[in-house]
Each structure stands twice: as structure tokens, then as C-alpha cells.
Design a protein around this motif. Structure first.
Motif, PDB file in Angstrom:
ATOM      1  N   SER A  45       0.868  -1.174   0.000  1.00 56.64           N
ATOM      2  CA  SER A  45       0.000   0.000   0.000  1.00 56.64           C
ATOM      3  C   SER A  45       0.903   1.220   0.000  1.00 56.64           C
ATOM      4  O   SER A  45       2.012   1.179   0.537  1.00 56.64           O
ATOM      5  N   ALA A  48      -3.019   3.987   1.938  1.00 54.50           N
ATOM      6  CA  ALA A  48      -4.247   3.522   2.582  1.00 54.50           C
ATOM      7  C   ALA A  48      -3.996   2.624   3.777  1.00 54.50           C
ATOM      8  O   ALA A  48      -4.776   2.636   4.737  1.00 54.50           O
ATOM      9  N   SER A  77      -1.352  -1.166  -5.155  1.00 58.43           N
ATOM     10  CA  SER A  77      -1.029   0.167  -5.670  1.00 58.43           C
ATOM     11  C   SER A  77      -0.642   0.145  -7.146  1.00 58.43           C
ATOM     12  O   SER A  77      -0.220   1.174  -7.677  1.00 58.43           O
ATOM     13  N   THR A 113     -12.346   5.904   4.054  1.00 60.43           N
ATOM     14  CA  THR A 113     -11.765   7.244   4.136  1.00 60.43           C
ATOM     15  C   THR A 113     -10.324   7.279   3.645  1.00 60.43           C
ATOM     16  O   THR A 113      -9.944   8.147   2.853  1.00 60.43           O
ATOM     17  N   ALA A 114      -9.507   6.313   4.092  1.00 61.09           N
ATOM     18  CA  ALA A 114      -8.099   6.300   3.692  1.00 61.09           C
ATOM     19  C   ALA A 114      -7.956   6.037   2.202  1.00 61.09           C
ATOM     20  O   ALA A 114      -7.113   6.640   1.527  1.00 61.09           O
ATOM     21  N   VAL A 115      -8.789   5.152   1.667  1.00 59.39           N
ATOM     22  CA  VAL A 115      -8.749   4.838   0.240  1.00 59.39           C
ATOM     23  C   VAL A 115      -9.141   6.056  -0.583  1.00 59.39           C
ATOM     24  O   VAL A 115      -8.509   6.387  -1.593  1.00 59.39           O
ATOM     25  N   GLU A 116     -10.209   6.735  -0.177  1.00 59.30           N
ATOM     26  CA  GLU A 116     -10.673   7.909  -0.906  1.00 59.30           C
ATOM     27  C   GLU A 116      -9.628   9.020  -0.878  1.00 59.30           C
ATOM     28  O   GLU A 116      -9.426   9.721  -1.882  1.00 59.30           O
ATOM     29  N   ASN A 117      -8.929   9.174   0.250  1.00 63.34           N
ATOM     30  CA  ASN A 117      -7.862  10.167   0.323  1.00 63.34           C
ATOM     31  C   ASN A 117      -6.719   9.812  -0.612  1.00 63.34           C
ATOM     32  O   ASN A 117      -6.134  10.683  -1.293  1.00 63.34           O
ATOM     33  N   GLU A 118      -6.386   8.515  -0.707  1.00 59.58           N
ATOM     34  CA  GLU A 118      -5.326   8.069  -1.606  1.00 59.58           C
ATOM     35  C   GLU A 118      -5.701   8.339  -3.057  1.00 59.58           C
ATOM     36  O   GLU A 118      -4.874   8.813  -3.848  1.00 59.58           O
ATOM     37  N   TYR A 126     -11.833   5.521  -8.665  1.00 58.81           N
ATOM     38  CA  TYR A 126     -11.549   4.099  -8.560  1.00 58.81           C
ATOM     39  C   TYR A 126     -11.657   3.402  -9.915  1.00 58.81           C
ATOM     40  O   TYR A 126     -10.867   2.502 -10.225  1.00 58.81           O
TER      41      TYR A 126
END
Length: 334
Positions: A45, A48, A77, A113-118, A126
């Protein structure tokens, strides 16, 4: 019982609670000396999840081990990384490891949340990440067999020079896909269809032997194969059953695997006596698994790796591992 090869999932999180980073490399060296451990697995990763950089760690593992295959499960990634950079990195890793690299790729999760920030950080949604991931897998398989040009929606390359290039031609490339046990036929076919279309193997988790059997049958209906089938399996074995269960549950609550409840552990994790764990692994092998990526579900990973090596591996239909009396057990780093 059925047989399959066995790999160890290394603890690769940043800021480990009970051991230092050197422990990761010591565990790898220990497992590499045991014939029963065929593969060493890392995770991936960028933002995320709190993992060590996969490329850096794989290079260290290539330098510190000699026998076991080196796998990444999964390269979530890939859709963010430029495929030419990935190809150069993996060609060099394949050279440094003398042809021991194994790539399991996936598009990663699409929510949270972490995925969306990434995704925001890399400037894509996505759907674009998934499209780039699929193109990158196709690109890597092409250039690992010697192709020097490639033309896709995101990647256009001419006169590609990867130096010595890949030892393995093509690079073994598996696709991770984890349809929910409750997923409908359309979802299962979409995810397994991607495996059949892009990969030579399938990595999955959260499956009972019966569900795995059904999914393997469907995979072979969607593509001719042959396919390697790797099951990611949380495992904790020991002689004191109450202690084993308590340790596994404590570790589960620290990590909370996505899509798995603590009550699911009885069906999809090998937690308990070595005999019970070996029985589950045998049933997974009979259902179609050709490889097990075993993650120690324990608060004391080095101790659990020793227990797995001494208590579980000798009960499997595998090469008998080196006896604990002739090989030092793994120890914690200070």
C-alpha cells in the motif's frame, strides 16, 4: 489429504507493536531455511494501509534469502504506479533473486476514508485506477516475455530497454479477487473473469473449502487455465486451545480484516490444534488450492512462526521441515 505448497505472510506493518523491523528479515531467513516454507509474502500500500514499501522490502528479502519464492499479495497500488517503473523494478528484482519473484496483483479496495484520500492524492477515481491496473498487468506480462513496445489507453512505449530483463519469461502473475460469500453470480463472474483473462493464478481469502470448490469450478469454466489457486489463510496453532483462541481473537481485533467477522474465524481460519489446522488445509487442497499463504494470526508473530514450523508443517503433505533441534527458532528484535 490433498497437498499444496505453503508460504509465510511476513508482518510488514509500520510501527509494529512487539518487535522491531529487523525481526521481519530474521523471520524471512528462518523460514527460508525450512523446506516447508516455499514462499515469503509481503503486502503493499502507498497511503491507505500502514505497510513498509513493498519494493524496498522485496529487495531486502532478495538479498537475505536464497531459496523461497518472494511474493507480493497483493500489489494494490499497481494502478497508481507507472507500469514502466514497475517493470524495471520487477525485472531487477527477478535478477537479484535469481528468478524467485511472484506477483499477485489487485485493484485494491474502492471505499473507505483512507482509500478515498489516496485516490484524491493520485488524482483519479476508482474506475480509472482499476482500468490502469488491468492495463499494467497486461503490460507486465508482455514485457516480461521480451516485448519492447506497447500501446494502450494509458501507456505508450517504444524501444523499452529493461537491461538484463526478467529471468522468468513470463513473470508469474496472479490476480487477487475476493467475491463475498454472499456475492451474486454476476459479481463472481466479473471478478473471476478478470482472473481468467489477466492471470495465471488466483489469490483469495475468506473461503470455506466448499465455497472454494465452487469458485474454482467456475474459474475453470470462465478460462481454460491452468491456474494456480492461492488461499490467504489466517492461522494460529498450539497445544493449549484456550490460549490459541484467545491470542487469535486478540490479534483479530487489532487488525479487523475487511469483510470478516470474529465469528467467521471458525470456518475460514486455521485456529486451534495442529491436527485441526492440518485437516482444514487438507480440505482446502482437495477443493482446489495449490498454495496457502499463511498469516500468523497472533500477537507474538515470531513465536507463532516457530509453532507453525514445528507443529503444523510436519503434519502437511509437504517436504518435512528442518527440525527445531537443528534450526534456531525465530526470536524477537529488541
Amino acid at each position: 489429504m490433498g497437498s499444496c505448497t505453503t508460504g509465510l505472510v511476513l508482518p510488514v506493518r509500520h510501527r509494529p507493536r512487539s518487535y522491531g523491523y529487523d525481526t521481519i528479515l530474521r523471520l524471512a531467513e528462518y523460514a527460508d531455511a525450512q523446506p516447508g516454507w516455499n514462499t515469503l509474502w509481503t503486502a503493499d500500500s502507498i497511503m491507505a494501509l500502514p505497510f513498509l514499501d513493498s519494493g524496498v522490502l522485496l529487495a531486502a528479502l532478495a538479498a537475505r534469502t536464497r531459496r523461497a519464492r518472494l511474493g507480493i499479495g497483493c500489489l494494490a497500488s499497481l494502478g497508481f504506479r507507472h507500469p514502466v517503473t514497475v517493470a524495471r523494478q520487477w525485472a531487477d528484482l527477478d535478477q537479484l533473486s535469481h528468478g524467485r519473484m511472484l506477483l499477485a496483483a489487485c485493484p485494491g479496495n474502492g471505499t473507505g476514508t483512507a482509500v478515498e484520500n489516496e485516490l484524491r492524492t493520485f488524482g483519479m477515481d476508482y474506475a480509472e485506477k482499476v482500468a490502469r491496473f488491468e492495463e499494467s498487468v497486461t503490460f507486465l506480462r508482455a514485457v516480461s516475455t521480451g516485448a519492447t513496445s506497447f500501446h494502450g489507453p494509458f501507456t505508450q512505449v517504444e524501444n523499452l530497454d529493461l537491461g538484463a530483463g526478467f529471468v522468468q519469461r513470463p513473470l508469474p502473475t496472479w490476480i487477487a479477487a475476493n467475491p463475498s460469500p454472499r456475492a451474486g453470480r454476476a459479481t463472481v463472474d466479473r471478478l473471476l473473469g478478470r482472473v481468467a483473462r489477466l492471470g495465471t493464478g488466483w489469490m483469495t481469502f475468506n473461503v470455506t473449502p466448499e465455497l472454494l470448490r465452487q469458485r474454482v469450478e467456475r474459474l475453470h469454466e470462465l478460462g481454460p487455465g491452468p491456474f494456480e489457486v492461492c488461499v490467504f489463510l489466517n492461522t494460529n496453532v498450539g497445544l493449549d486451545q484456550n490460549q490459541v483462541l484467545a491470542d487469535a481473537r486478540e490479534r483479530w481485533f487489532q487488525t479487523a480484516p475487511r469483510g470478516v467477522s470474529v465469528d467467521d474465524l471458525d470456518d475460514i481460519a486455521a485456529v486451534g490444534s495442529p491436527e485441526a489446522a492440518a485437516d482444514l488445509i487438507g480440505r482446502l487442497a482437495e477443493a482446489g488450492a495449490t498454495h496457502l499463504a499463511i498469516e500468523p494470526l497472533s500477537t507474538d508473530v515470531p513465536a507463532q512462526v516457530g509453532a507453525l514450523t514445528e507443529l503444523l508443517l510436519p503434519r502437511l503433505d509437504l517436504t518435512t521441515p528442518t527440525s527445531a533441534s537443528t534450526s534456531e527458532r525465530p526470536s524477537r528484535a529488541s
